[in-house]
Design a protein around this motif. Structure first.
Motif, PDB file in Angstrom:
ATOM      1  N   LEU A   1       0.825  -1.209   0.000  1.00  0.00           N
ATOM      2  CA  LEU A   1       0.000   0.000   0.000  1.00  0.00           C
ATOM      3  C   LEU A   1       0.855   1.254   0.000  1.00  0.00           C
ATOM      4  O   LEU A   1       0.579   2.220  -0.729  1.00  0.00           O
ATOM      5  N   VAL A   2       1.926   1.249   0.787  1.00  0.00           N
ATOM      6  CA  VAL A   2       2.795   2.435   0.884  1.00  0.00           C
ATOM      7  C   VAL A   2       3.575   2.648  -0.404  1.00  0.00           C
ATOM      8  O   VAL A   2       3.703   3.777  -0.893  1.00  0.00           O
ATOM      9  N   TYR A   3       4.079   1.561  -0.993  1.00  0.00           N
ATOM     10  CA  TYR A   3       4.845   1.707  -2.238  1.00  0.00           C
ATOM     11  C   TYR A   3       3.956   2.227  -3.362  1.00  0.00           C
ATOM     12  O   TYR A   3       4.418   2.972  -4.241  1.00  0.00           O
ATOM     13  N   ALA A   4       2.666   1.866  -3.347  1.00  0.00           N
ATOM     14  CA  ALA A   4       1.752   2.383  -4.368  1.00  0.00           C
ATOM     15  C   ALA A   4       1.665   3.906  -4.298  1.00  0.00           C
ATOM     16  O   ALA A   4       1.430   4.566  -5.313  1.00  0.00           O
ATOM     17  N   LEU A   5       1.872   4.475  -3.105  1.00  0.00           N
ATOM     18  CA  LEU A   5       1.829   5.930  -2.938  1.00  0.00           C
ATOM     19  C   LEU A   5       3.151   6.600  -3.284  1.00  0.00           C
ATOM     20  O   LEU A   5       3.188   7.676  -3.859  1.00  0.00           O
ATOM     21  N   PHE A   6       4.277   5.969  -2.928  1.00  0.00           N
ATOM     22  CA  PHE A   6       5.582   6.626  -3.040  1.00  0.00           C
ATOM     23  C   PHE A   6       6.466   6.058  -4.148  1.00  0.00           C
ATOM     24  O   PHE A   6       7.410   6.724  -4.571  1.00  0.00           O
TER      25      PHE A   6
ATOM     26  N   GLN B   1      13.848   8.447  -6.509  1.00  0.00           N
ATOM     27  CA  GLN B   1      12.476   8.236  -6.043  1.00  0.00           C
ATOM     28  C   GLN B   1      12.242   6.768  -5.715  1.00  0.00           C
ATOM     29  O   GLN B   1      11.474   6.440  -4.805  1.00  0.00           O
TER      30      GLN B   1
ATOM     31  N   GLY C   1      10.667   5.372  -2.290  1.00  0.00           N
ATOM     32  CA  GLY C   1       9.561   4.423  -2.240  1.00  0.00           C
ATOM     33  C   GLY C   1       9.922   3.178  -1.450  1.00  0.00           C
ATOM     34  O   GLY C   1       9.146   2.706  -0.607  1.00  0.00           O
TER      35      GLY C   1
ATOM     36  N   GLN D   1       0.313   0.077 -10.215  1.00  0.00           N
ATOM     37  CA  GLN D   1       0.458  -0.350  -8.830  1.00  0.00           C
ATOM     38  C   GLN D   1      -0.873  -0.701  -8.184  1.00  0.00           C
ATOM     39  O   GLN D   1      -0.894  -1.185  -7.049  1.00  0.00           O
TER      40      GLN D   1
ATOM     41  N   VAL E   1      -2.089  -3.028  -4.734  1.00  0.00           N
ATOM     42  CA  VAL E   1      -3.139  -2.625  -3.787  1.00  0.00           C
ATOM     43  C   VAL E   1      -4.199  -3.713  -3.679  1.00  0.00           C
ATOM     44  O   VAL E   1      -4.628  -4.071  -2.567  1.00  0.00           O
TER      45      VAL E   1
END
Length: 554
Positions: free
Chosen positions: A51-56, A278, A282, A316, A320
């Protein structure tokens, strides 16, 4: 990504996410157990990082999660410090993830993503082969159904052999594990077939149907805690902080080396450029979140990412969907894998370790550059003999030595004119080259820095001494010299005094402007004078011929 998202991608991402889930669950649990942690931690370290990698994260389809290459590093820290306490092990692994995450984030924010290139391919092969061997050996006791207390891969291998010969093996557990491993390897050639899921579900059904956990003593996973991971700071004993910091940095080193390579590979395949800095942010954010939600260090996955790609992943959102599906499993059916045998989990990790080995390209490297092959072997032996963390440290040390060696003993040349060939060339390669009477053209094929400054001076003086005619001028062809430091600048000042005392002018040709800027800062530009710098080697030769009235045809 959402602003550019196309509706036609949604069915592909959802289906790919569901297919990916079939690998995320057994693999996450297996790598948690291989890292010395409760199996549920592997699912926590799957849900939150995705979930976090999908954002960053910048990569469109890269899948992050527990990884076999990190398991021995985590185990090397967790096992001796936890003392068999599961909660303490979780806290130690969580703090390693926090350290790893902060290191990766700092690397990304400082735009130091290029450091992943400092480890050459042979060195990466060496430590990854060593890690693969360490992972494989660590799982053999679980495959045979017993446990050992060995410290280090070689000692563990010896203790495993003694235990098997001493009758400690549970052959029923071994049969289940070996069968699982055979099925995984058999289905590996079919990308679209969920071989791991089929093998693990099959082993679980066999053990549950025949009650092998009670009748034959086959160890099983047991029921998982129901519910989602919660926020928890990983408090550890201050006395353990040193080992955790070292382990966290080692994990970061392995994780961002692997992630950068995999990220670039899939960026090229999907034609979507990825910013390496980046990517580090991530990866770091995903690790940091994993550590704060009862997980452990994670990396990109070279086995789950191809599954997502083959299943049709577009973005991504696939990760999720996979994370949400795993979370749903924990909420609705946490006991679904209660009969999953430990030997089957060991088989999953062993299959992944086998995939880490690299032999084919090493054979090519041995054929074309043997000294780099032996560097790889040294790294491999370092990991296999001394353990993962010292082995990675050895790999980094060898990489630094290799880098310095190339600049410490670079190629150099005295140059002359070759009839029929434009420019000036190395007289060792062209013995028929004509030298300019009284002029030495000297080329240095490396930056000038503290490690090679004195060697440069020695080689220049040797070239002057070996000249067949009395030398009146020495021209350094400086085009390959990309940098200079204080030590080498002081050496140039000393060399200029020595040559001037012998009646020899020191000149430079084709020097890059940034190097000239450094000479100006070191107060050497004015000392040498503007006339000492020529735009080309040919211009330097013409100036010498004119000033000294030398009758020589270029």
């Amino acid at each position: 990504m959402l602003r550019r998202y196309e509706a036609a991608w949604l069915p592909h991402d959802v289906m790919a996410g569901l297919v990916l889930t079939t690998m995320l669950v057994p693999v996450g649990i297996a790598y948690a157990v291989a890292s010395g942690l409760p199996g549920i931690c592997g699912l926590y370290a799957t849900i939150v990082p995705l979930l976090v990698y999908a954002l960053f994260g910048p990569s469109r389809i890269l899948v992050l999660g527990p990884d076999s290459s990190l398991a021995p590093v985590i185990l090397a820290v967790v096992l001796p410090l936890s003392g068999g306490d599961a909660m303490r092990a979780v806290a130690l692994a969580g703090m390693m993830a926090v350290v790893s995450g902060l290191v990766c984030i700092l690397i990304g924010l400082a735009r130091l993503g290029f450091v992943t290139e400092l480890l050459s391919k042979p060195i990466r092969y060496g430590y990854m082969n060593g890690i693969a061997l360490t992972v494989l050996i660590s799982q053999l006791p679980k495959l045979f159904g017993f446990s050992i207390d060995g410290d280090g891969p070689l000692r563990e291998l010896l203790e495993i052999a003694q235990s098997v010969l001493g009758g400690a093996a549970n052959w029923t557990a071994f049969a289940v594990g070996a069968g699982t491993l055979a099925l995984i390897l058999l289905f590996k050639r079919f990308e679209r077939v969920p071989g791991i899921l089929i093998a693990v579900v099959g082993a679980t059904l066999v053990v549950g149907a025949f009650g092998l956990d009670e009748s034959a003593g086959v160890k099983v996973l047991g029921p998982l805690p129901q519910g989602l991971p919660s926020f928890a700071l990983p408090w550890i004993d201050p006395a353990d902080l040193g080992q955790v910091l070292i382990g966290g940095c080692a994990v970061a080193m392995v994780a961002f080396a692997d992630t950068s390579v995999l990220s670039r590979t899939y960026a090229a395949r999907t034609r979507s450029p990825v910013d390496p800095n980046q990517e580090m942010v991530g990866l770091g954010a995903a690790n940091l979140a994993a550590g704060l939600f009862q997980g452990f260090p994670i990396s990109s996955s070279s086995s789950r990412t191809p599954v997502a790609e083959a299943a049709g992943a577009r973005t991504q959102l696939t990760g999720v969907v996979g994370a949400l599906a795993v979370a749903l499993l924990l909420v609705v059916a946490p006991n679904l894998l209660a009969n999953l045998p430990s030997s089957a989990l060991a088989a999953v990790v062993i299959a992944a370790a086998i995939g880490l080995f690299e032999f084919r390209d090493l054979r090519r490297i041995f054929r074309i550059q043997q000294w780099e092959f032996w560097l790889s072997m040294v790294c491999f032996v370092g990991v296999a003999v001394f353990g993962v963390i010292p082995g990675i440290g050895l790999a980094i040390l060898i990489a630094v030595i290799e880098f310095l060696w190339d600049g410490w003993r670079p190629h150099y040349a005295v140059m002359g004119r070759v009839d029929g060939v434009r420019g000036y060339h190395d007289v060792k390669r062209y013995p028929e080259a004509r030298l300019v009477p009284g002029l030495v053209l000297f080329r240095w094929d490396a930056p000038l820095f503290f490690a090679n400054a004195e060697l440069f001076r020695q080689r220049v003086l040797e070239a002057v001494a070996q000249s067949p005619t009395p030398v009146r001028r020495l021209v350094v062809a400086a085009e390959p010299v990309t940098s200079i430091d204080v030590t080498s600048a002081d050496m140039l000042a000393r060399l200029e005094r020595e040559l001037r005392a012998e009646g020899i002018d020191l000149r430079f040709a084709e020097m890059k402007d940034p190097v000239k800027d450094k000479l100006k800062r070191f107060e050497l530009l004015e000392r040498f004078g503007a006339a000492s710098f020529h735009p080309t080697v040919g211009a330097a030769v013409d100036a010498y011929l004119e000033e000294h009235a030398v009758d020589w045809k270029p």
